[in-house]
Design a protein around this motif. Structure first.
Motif, mmCIF file in Angstrom:
data_model
loop_
_atom_site.group_PDB
_atom_site.id
_atom_site.type_symbol
_atom_site.label_atom_id
_atom_site.label_comp_id
_atom_site.label_asym_id
_atom_site.label_seq_id
_atom_site.Cartn_x
_atom_site.Cartn_y
_atom_site.Cartn_z
ATOM 1 N N SER B 424 0.842 -1.200 0.000
ATOM 2 C CA SER B 424 0.000 0.000 0.000
ATOM 3 C C SER B 424 0.872 1.242 0.000
ATOM 4 O O SER B 424 1.872 1.312 0.723
ATOM 5 N N PHE B 425 0.463 2.241 -0.781
ATOM 6 C CA PHE B 425 1.210 3.512 -0.831
ATOM 7 C C PHE B 425 0.767 4.453 0.292
ATOM 8 O O PHE B 425 1.276 5.558 0.404
ATOM 9 N N SER B 426 -0.182 4.021 1.114
ATOM 10 C CA SER B 426 -0.510 4.802 2.305
ATOM 11 C C SER B 426 -0.986 3.867 3.399
ATOM 12 O O SER B 426 -2.133 3.443 3.430
ATOM 13 N N ALA B 427 -0.067 3.513 4.281
ATOM 14 C CA ALA B 427 -0.376 2.505 5.291
ATOM 15 C C ALA B 427 -1.183 3.080 6.433
ATOM 16 O O ALA B 427 -2.196 2.520 6.826
ATOM 17 N N GLU B 428 -0.741 4.236 6.970
ATOM 18 C CA GLU B 428 -1.448 4.751 8.139
ATOM 19 C C GLU B 428 -1.782 6.231 8.051
ATOM 20 O O GLU B 428 -2.584 6.718 8.837
ATOM 21 N N HIS B 429 -1.225 6.978 7.117
ATOM 22 C CA HIS B 429 -1.464 8.421 7.081
ATOM 23 C C HIS B 429 -2.721 8.800 6.308
ATOM 24 O O HIS B 429 -3.260 9.887 6.500
ATOM 25 N N GLY B 430 -3.173 7.939 5.426
ATOM 26 C CA GLY B 430 -4.381 8.235 4.656
ATOM 27 C C GLY B 430 -4.069 8.870 3.303
ATOM 28 O O GLY B 430 -2.920 8.908 2.859
ATOM 29 N N ILE B 431 -5.120 9.372 2.679
ATOM 30 C CA ILE B 431 -5.028 9.935 1.329
ATOM 31 C C ILE B 431 -5.001 11.466 1.351
ATOM 32 O O ILE B 431 -4.140 12.093 0.742
ATOM 33 N N GLY B 432 -5.934 12.047 2.095
ATOM 34 C CA GLY B 432 -6.010 13.500 2.223
ATOM 35 C C GLY B 432 -6.039 14.185 0.872
ATOM 36 O O GLY B 432 -6.651 13.698 -0.088
ATOM 37 N N ARG B 433 -5.387 15.351 0.811
ATOM 38 C CA ARG B 433 -5.254 16.056 -0.467
ATOM 39 C C ARG B 433 -3.905 15.757 -1.133
ATOM 40 O O ARG B 433 -3.645 16.230 -2.222
ATOM 41 N N LEU B 434 -3.084 14.935 -0.457
ATOM 42 C CA LEU B 434 -1.748 14.650 -0.977
ATOM 43 C C LEU B 434 -1.760 13.515 -1.993
ATOM 44 O O LEU B 434 -0.977 13.518 -2.944
ATOM 45 N N LYS B 435 -2.627 12.528 -1.806
ATOM 46 C CA LYS B 435 -2.491 11.303 -2.598
ATOM 47 C C LYS B 435 -3.724 10.875 -3.402
ATOM 48 O O LYS B 435 -3.800 9.710 -3.804
ATOM 49 N N PRO B 436 -4.698 11.765 -3.648
ATOM 50 C CA PRO B 436 -5.838 11.305 -4.472
ATOM 51 C C PRO B 436 -5.404 10.814 -5.851
ATOM 52 O O PRO B 436 -5.985 9.841 -6.369
ATOM 53 N N ASN B 437 -4.405 11.426 -6.435
ATOM 54 C CA ASN B 437 -3.966 10.962 -7.756
ATOM 55 C C ASN B 437 -3.314 9.590 -7.684
ATOM 56 O O ASN B 437 -3.510 8.750 -8.563
ATOM 57 N N GLU B 438 -2.536 9.369 -6.619
ATOM 58 C CA GLU B 438 -1.954 8.037 -6.428
ATOM 59 C C GLU B 438 -3.064 7.005 -6.257
ATOM 60 O O GLU B 438 -2.977 5.887 -6.764
ATOM 61 N N LEU B 439 -4.103 7.378 -5.533
ATOM 62 C CA LEU B 439 -5.208 6.433 -5.328
ATOM 63 C C LEU B 439 -5.861 6.084 -6.669
ATOM 64 O O LEU B 439 -6.156 4.907 -6.936
ATOM 65 N N GLN B 440 -6.065 7.086 -7.509
ATOM 66 C CA GLN B 440 -6.639 6.810 -8.834
ATOM 67 C C GLN B 440 -5.715 5.904 -9.640
ATOM 68 O O GLN B 440 -6.152 5.032 -10.387
ATOM 69 N N ARG B 441 -4.416 6.128 -9.484
ATOM 70 C CA ARG B 441 -3.434 5.392 -10.285
ATOM 71 C C ARG B 441 -3.240 3.953 -9.800
ATOM 72 O O ARG B 441 -3.156 3.029 -10.600
ATOM 73 N N TYR B 442 -3.152 3.784 -8.492
ATOM 74 C CA TYR B 442 -2.802 2.467 -7.956
ATOM 75 C C TYR B 442 -4.008 1.707 -7.371
ATOM 76 O O TYR B 442 -3.898 0.523 -7.075
ATOM 77 N N GLY B 443 -5.107 2.402 -7.173
ATOM 78 C CA GLY B 443 -6.261 1.767 -6.510
ATOM 79 C C GLY B 443 -6.962 0.767 -7.422
ATOM 80 O O GLY B 443 -6.858 0.833 -8.644
ATOM 81 N N ASP B 444 -7.706 -0.139 -6.801
ATOM 82 C CA ASP B 444 -8.483 -1.121 -7.563
ATOM 83 C C ASP B 444 -9.683 -0.417 -8.209
ATOM 84 O O ASP B 444 -10.484 0.225 -7.512
ATOM 85 N N PRO B 445 -9.840 -0.518 -9.550
ATOM 86 C CA PRO B 445 -10.901 0.234 -10.226
ATOM 87 C C PRO B 445 -12.312 -0.061 -9.714
ATOM 88 O O PRO B 445 -13.115 0.864 -9.545
ATOM 89 N N ALA B 446 -12.617 -1.331 -9.446
ATOM 90 C CA ALA B 446 -13.972 -1.652 -8.971
ATOM 91 C C ALA B 446 -14.229 -1.000 -7.613
ATOM 92 O O ALA B 446 -15.317 -0.477 -7.351
ATOM 93 N N ARG B 447 -13.218 -1.006 -6.765
ATOM 94 C CA ARG B 447 -13.370 -0.380 -5.450
ATOM 95 C C ARG B 447 -13.505 1.137 -5.591
ATOM 96 O O ARG B 447 -14.339 1.764 -4.920
ATOM 97 N N LEU B 448 -12.712 1.740 -6.469
ATOM 98 C CA LEU B 448 -12.810 3.187 -6.661
ATOM 99 C C LEU B 448 -14.197 3.581 -7.142
ATOM 100 O O LEU B 448 -14.774 4.574 -6.690
ATOM 101 N N ALA B 449 -14.735 2.776 -8.058
ATOM 102 C CA ALA B 449 -16.085 3.076 -8.563
ATOM 103 C C ALA B 449 -17.110 2.957 -7.440
ATOM 104 O O ALA B 449 -18.014 3.795 -7.310
#
Lengths: 473, 473
Positions: B424-449
């Motif tokens: 995971s690219f964010s184990a305990e700090h979360g996504i916040g405004r720092l990592k939404p793009n990483e989440l889109q890039r690395y996240g599972d598409p079905a889960r994101l939807a």
């Protein structure tokens, strides 16, 4: 929503037969149409047992397109009718062919299993690597891990290890639109957005079908010990729990309350084996310890008993001196539900309460039931979790079937008191098709509204397990 | 969605002033506009600090009606910018006046706190009743429990006790339509529908505002022990963990990896106190035990060290002989982030990995970073959870500010490898405004939807913490 759903028909089946191997299609065996309590009977359906997640996805996609309802089917052991749809002919999606343990990672304390794996097989796969998968419940020989997760199953070790949701690190699931969520992470920490895993665990198949899961394992406790201690009443049992926790912390694996009535029922039913006390105690607790290699569980239990005796909490007890004796004590506890079945309950309630309210609840509930009639109550179960099975029986010599008219009154009395003490009317069995009305009645309105929105957002056609959790309209 | 949102204006403030006491309105102090990493700066806003859940509800209802964005504000210690909105003037909803410990129930091992309670105060309230609230992290003196829950905070005791979500039995929360979810149950088991608690924990204020929570307490371990053991490499550290778990099970409260680079940074920064080893080890692990009254932690650690020595895992170590020595060992670990800050990182990464992939990941990541340039890496943290802080620093004597152009490349290398190892690219700090793009890039598409659907269903106007988790569009 339900009104728009279609029954499985010949054209739908023909279409699926063109897309899926023959082996996926199963005869509509009676097992798919029954449930253990006999309260619900299936209205027919097309049984499909896919062997891969891709096939599950294909099936759900077709059902969504045709608005055909889907009833996910695990081991069929659920106690609230979530696995049987009486009023329609749905696709019955059985996970019975997806039983692989995909991997065991002993160095990570992780196991990855397909949803159809029998719980006992998951336990065995962990044990073969000297690890413990602690989920343990009466139906472990036939329930399937996907069903355990979907219903967030509990059992005897929740006190120490948590319930099914807590034991699940990640899931693979087919969502109501047929998309596959690939979430089989083997991570203890992963803060990347909403916890879909936790949402699907406990959703009882209404938000999708769990097809596989990565599960937490634990080091196997090096030494186990079991004792059955007599206590004067449930309040004393709770004081004993506090005493035990102060001494042994998380070393306590189970802490189960047994009522004298339960022991009487065992005796009357010829179940549970030889009873260890000469005089049958009104209340007793079964304590199970799992300790490290440098601790002596028998010695710890002996010291706990001495402490309990000194505190006036217990004056009699049995500490198992062998694995055989441990098994004998557990047999008593485990066969109480069978004995209950033999006696025949008017009404059974899987409730939980704040620990400090339990003694008071039992006093008030017993008194209220006594006002209804000369009924017998067997209250027993996972005291350490505040989870009791509060079951009401006819007077000795009479049959439960003569008292079905009383069921609703008994239920209202019990759940009304549970609500008053801020407890739960379904601690570990779930809502299924048995308790949607109770959920509407006792549930928090803001949460119910949010649940409805989530359901409609993820399953706009309402195909996933209709009638479960949300009342059929 | 963002396009439809309105800024706070005079008319909106006037309306709220008519509805709420003066004390709710706070000056726009700089603390509400900053965050610890200095990456985000607030764009203004109206700071409101209500003292009751009803007032939080009123504020959210007004914001929903006027489509004014809401940024929930706890202690302001989050590391991903979730508490600061740069591109708008929102309502900044501070929980600073809702700090009450509503109740401690020692016999239930439960505490009920308002969201604004400082974590250290929650710990202290538990300790005053001889109980442990185990959530423990660097910012515990200023972070607030509502923020900890909203971000599913981790820290040093997750290995044994779980992260914030796991420690939460129930929540009271105001949902995006202003409705109040009354879910402060004190139950260990409650299977009555979707787990809204688990969904809001970790949603970082995008699905509502947690206003209070019922929290799990634990018996305070009777005896604690701490050791710092040298290990040859991370693989040996993980073998040591397995050895320790086989001996001590859940008695291990923390298992932290320390790299020699971190000790060098401490020395260079004059932090961490006296270092216990004559020759600075390349790798060491800090082990913390919490045991029962009949166990001797020093003896257990000594035997663990002997076992580790015999297995070739460790040849040097320090076992604390007093609380002062325990604190000194912990000071080393706890001041590493400060030392990192003094040195100045080019890029910091809060990652997690399957335990068995960690050694391999570190080899590959270090090699890949070395290909980029002569950078220094400090990898340290919660090894028992597979959670490392993998931070990249400039060559000795050079400033991080000269390498900002490298940040993206470093990040892509690290997260690319994390993805490859199923981490995971964010184990305990979360996504916040720092990592939404990483989440889109690395996240599972079905889960994101599914996440998007849940967000739109519960917060159709998108007022709750816009730009957090989901990219601002």
């Amino acid at each position: 929503m339900m009104g728009d759903l279609k029954s499985v028909d010949g054209a739908f089946e023909t279409r699926l037969r063109a897309l899926l191997p023959d082996k996926v299609f199963r005869p509509l065996d009676p097992t798919y149409q029954q449930e253990p309590r006999g309260l619900f009977h299936g209205g027919g359906g097309l049984v499909l047992a896919p062997s891969s997640t891709d096939h599950v996805s294909l099936i759900i996609r077709e059902c969504a397109a045709a608005r055909v309802p889907v009833v996910p089917f695990g081991g069929g052991t659920g106690l609230v009718g979530g696995q049987v749809m009486p009023d329609a002919t749905p696709v019955i999606l059985s996970l019975e062919r997806m039983t692989r343990i995909r991997a065991v990672h002993p160095s990570e304390n992780v196991l990855v299993a397909e949803a159809g794996a029998i719980l006992a097989d998951v336990q065995a796969a962990a044990a073969s690597e000297e690890r413990l998968f602690p989920l343990s419940l009466a139906s472990e020989g036939s329930c399937r891990i996907g069903g355990c997760l979907s219903t967030n199953a509990g059992g005897v070790n929740v006190l120490r290890y948590g319930s099914a949701r807590d034991l699940c690190l990640g899931i693979e699931a087919v969502l109501p639109d047929g998309s596959i969520h690939h979430g089989l992470k083997r991570l203890r920490k992963d803060n990347t957005g909403f916890d879909l895993r936790a949402l699907l665990c406990g959703a009882e198949g209404t938000l999708g079908v769990i097809t596989a899961a990565s599960l937490r394992l634990f080091p196997k406790p090096a030494r186990n010990g079991t004792a059955l201690l007599k206590v004067s009443d449930p309040a004393a049992a709770l004081e004993l729990l506090a005493l035990a926790q102060a001494r042994l912390g998380q070393g306590i694996s189970a802490f189960e309350l047994i009522k004298g009535t339960g022991l009487d029922f065992l005796q009357a039913s010829g179940l549970g084996g030889r009873q260890p006390f000469i005089t049958r105690p009104d209340w007793s607790v079964l304590i199970d310890l799992g300790l490290g290699p440098t601790q002596d569980p028998e010695e710890e239990l002996a010291q706990l008993f001495t402490g309990a005796e000194r505190a006036g909490l217990s004056d009699d007890g049995v500490i198992a001196q062998s694995d055989g004796q441990r098994a004998a004590l557990w047999k008593l506890r485990e066969e109480i539900p069978l004995a209950n079945k033999t006696i025949g309950a008017i009404s059974s309630h899987d409730i939980s309460l704040p620990l400090s309210a339990i003694a008071d609840f039992l006093d008030k509930a017993d008194a209220a039931i006594a006002c209804l009639g000369p009924f017998r109550v067997n209250a027993f179960g996972h005291l350490g979790d505040g989870n009791l099975h509060y079951n009401v029986f006819p007077p000795d010599g009479q049959a439960a079937s003569d008292f079905t008219a009383w069921r609703k009154q008994v239920r209202d009395v019990v759940y009304g008191l549970v609500q008053q003490f801020d407890g739960s009317f379904s601690a570990e069995h779930g809502i299924g098709r048995l308790k949607p009305n109770e959920l509407q009645r006792y549930g928090d309105p803001a949460r119910l509204a949010a649940m409805r929105r989530i359901k409609d957002a993820l399953d706009p056609s309402g195909i996933m397990n209709p009638g479960v959790i949300f009342p059929a309209n």
